[in-house]
Design a protein around this motif. Sequence first.
Motif, PDB file in Angstrom:
ATOM      1  N   SER A 167      -0.251  -5.168   0.475  1.00 51.77           N
ATOM      2  CA  SER A 167      -0.445  -3.883   1.563  1.00 51.77           C
ATOM      3  C   SER A 167      -1.052  -2.735   0.199  1.00 51.77           C
ATOM      4  O   SER A 167      -2.796  -1.795   0.819  1.00 51.77           O
ATOM      5  N   ARG A 168       0.108  -2.469  -0.941  1.00 49.63           N
ATOM      6  CA  ARG A 168      -0.446  -0.587  -1.087  1.00 49.63           C
ATOM      7  C   ARG A 168      -1.407  -1.676  -3.010  1.00 49.63           C
ATOM      8  O   ARG A 168      -2.930  -1.108  -2.430  1.00 49.63           O
ATOM      9  N   ALA A 169      -1.815  -2.711  -2.735  1.00 46.63           N
ATOM     10  CA  ALA A 169      -2.481  -3.453  -3.124  1.00 46.63           C
ATOM     11  C   ALA A 169      -3.984  -3.534  -2.514  1.00 46.63           C
ATOM     12  O   ALA A 169      -4.744  -2.992  -3.360  1.00 46.63           O
ATOM     13  N   ILE A 170      -3.767  -4.150  -2.068  1.00 44.19           N
ATOM     14  CA  ILE A 170      -5.027  -4.504  -0.625  1.00 44.19           C
ATOM     15  C   ILE A 170      -5.683  -2.880  -0.995  1.00 44.19           C
ATOM     16  O   ILE A 170      -7.185  -2.602  -0.369  1.00 44.19           O
ATOM     17  N   ASN A 180       7.790   2.958   6.188  1.00 46.22           N
ATOM     18  CA  ASN A 180       9.085   1.844   6.312  1.00 46.22           C
ATOM     19  C   ASN A 180       8.456   0.588   7.259  1.00 46.22           C
ATOM     20  O   ASN A 180       9.625   0.165   8.821  1.00 46.22           O
ATOM     21  N   PHE A 181       7.642   0.448   7.614  1.00 47.92           N
ATOM     22  CA  PHE A 181       7.495  -0.475   8.033  1.00 47.92           C
ATOM     23  C   PHE A 181       5.782  -1.088   7.564  1.00 47.92           C
ATOM     24  O   PHE A 181       4.947  -0.369   6.098  1.00 47.92           O
ATOM     25  N   ILE A 182       5.826  -2.700   7.646  1.00 44.63           N
ATOM     26  CA  ILE A 182       4.802  -3.335   6.829  1.00 44.63           C
ATOM     27  C   ILE A 182       3.357  -3.202   8.381  1.00 44.63           C
ATOM     28  O   ILE A 182       3.850  -3.942   9.416  1.00 44.63           O
ATOM     29  N   ASP A 183       2.206  -2.879   8.090  1.00 47.71           N
ATOM     30  CA  ASP A 183       1.308  -3.394   9.174  1.00 47.71           C
ATOM     31  C   ASP A 183       0.610  -4.460   8.837  1.00 47.71           C
ATOM     32  O   ASP A 183      -0.382  -4.866   7.909  1.00 47.71           O
ATOM     33  N   GLY A 184       1.113  -5.217   9.459  1.00 48.59           N
ATOM     34  CA  GLY A 184       0.250  -6.786  10.037  1.00 48.59           C
ATOM     35  C   GLY A 184      -0.873  -7.260   9.620  1.00 48.59           C
ATOM     36  O   GLY A 184      -1.797  -7.916   8.772  1.00 48.59           O
ATOM     37  N   ASP A 185      -1.665  -6.346  10.116  1.00 43.81           N
ATOM     38  CA  ASP A 185      -3.257  -6.350  10.514  1.00 43.81           C
ATOM     39  C   ASP A 185      -3.667  -5.731   8.847  1.00 43.81           C
ATOM     40  O   ASP A 185      -4.395  -6.396   8.853  1.00 43.81           O
ATOM     41  N   HIS A 186      -3.214  -5.055   8.086  1.00 41.55           N
ATOM     42  CA  HIS A 186      -3.587  -4.782   6.746  1.00 41.55           C
ATOM     43  C   HIS A 186      -3.196  -5.662   5.870  1.00 41.55           C
ATOM     44  O   HIS A 186      -4.331  -6.430   5.139  1.00 41.55           O
ATOM     45  N   VAL A 187      -2.332  -6.394   6.029  1.00 36.69           N
ATOM     46  CA  VAL A 187      -2.228  -7.284   4.932  1.00 36.69           C
ATOM     47  C   VAL A 187      -2.763  -8.285   5.689  1.00 36.69           C
ATOM     48  O   VAL A 187      -3.167  -9.341   4.667  1.00 36.69           O
ATOM     49  N   GLY A 236     -13.450   4.635   8.423  1.00 42.03           N
ATOM     50  CA  GLY A 236     -13.829   6.035   8.509  1.00 42.03           C
ATOM     51  C   GLY A 236     -13.662   6.852   7.176  1.00 42.03           C
ATOM     52  O   GLY A 236     -13.469   7.862   7.242  1.00 42.03           O
ATOM     53  N   GLY A 237     -13.163   5.879   6.384  1.00 43.47           N
ATOM     54  CA  GLY A 237     -13.584   6.699   4.901  1.00 43.47           C
ATOM     55  C   GLY A 237     -12.338   7.326   4.132  1.00 43.47           C
ATOM     56  O   GLY A 237     -11.854   7.802   3.750  1.00 43.47           O
ATOM     57  N   LEU A 238     -10.693   7.297   5.678  1.00 38.11           N
ATOM     58  CA  LEU A 238      -9.665   7.436   5.165  1.00 38.11           C
ATOM     59  C   LEU A 238      -8.718   6.583   4.892  1.00 38.11           C
ATOM     60  O   LEU A 238      -9.247   5.048   4.752  1.00 38.11           O
ATOM     61  N   SER A 239      -7.977   6.908   3.884  1.00 34.92           N
ATOM     62  CA  SER A 239      -6.875   5.938   3.604  1.00 34.92           C
ATOM     63  C   SER A 239      -6.130   5.296   4.039  1.00 34.92           C
ATOM     64  O   SER A 239      -5.969   6.375   5.123  1.00 34.92           O
ATOM     65  N   HIS A 240      -5.541   4.408   3.869  1.00 40.15           N
ATOM     66  CA  HIS A 240      -5.009   3.307   5.295  1.00 40.15           C
ATOM     67  C   HIS A 240      -4.080   3.851   5.852  1.00 40.15           C
ATOM     68  O   HIS A 240      -3.149   4.249   6.807  1.00 40.15           O
ATOM     69  N   GLY A 241      -3.156   4.965   4.698  1.00 39.62           N
ATOM     70  CA  GLY A 241      -1.565   5.744   4.726  1.00 39.62           C
ATOM     71  C   GLY A 241      -2.717   6.230   5.768  1.00 39.62           C
ATOM     72  O   GLY A 241      -1.181   6.967   7.196  1.00 39.62           O
ATOM     73  N   ALA A 242      -3.690   7.292   5.452  1.00 38.24           N
ATOM     74  CA  ALA A 242      -4.230   8.249   6.552  1.00 38.24           C
ATOM     75  C   ALA A 242      -4.692   8.130   8.033  1.00 38.24           C
ATOM     76  O   ALA A 242      -4.251   8.988   9.508  1.00 38.24           O
TER      77      ALA A 242
END
Length: 88
Positions: free
Chosen positions: A14-17, A46-53, A25-31
């Motif tokens: 997820s971090r690499a992606i 403490n969770f994995i965003d499946g859509d992002h992965v 919208g120009g936001l970081s994924h975390g934001a």
Amino acid sequence: PISEKKYQFLLGLSRAISKIVPGVGGLSHGAWRAFETERKVTDARNFIDGDHVETFLDLTQADADKVVAIMAQDGWTRAALGPLNEGE
């Protein structure tokens, strides 16, 4: 629940992606995934965003190669991975 090893792998993916794919919208994924109310803003953790992965599957070959290279730089080699289902 998933094993710690699988969680760490998916978190690394997820971090690499996030380094390759621009955020919504120009936001970081975390934001984008942060929890916000009138009183506070809390980072999603403490969770994995499946859509992002899952966006890895839609990447061009060139971008997928970049993600894999980032994962390798972070130590996620095939040898280091071993079986991801180990311990489950």
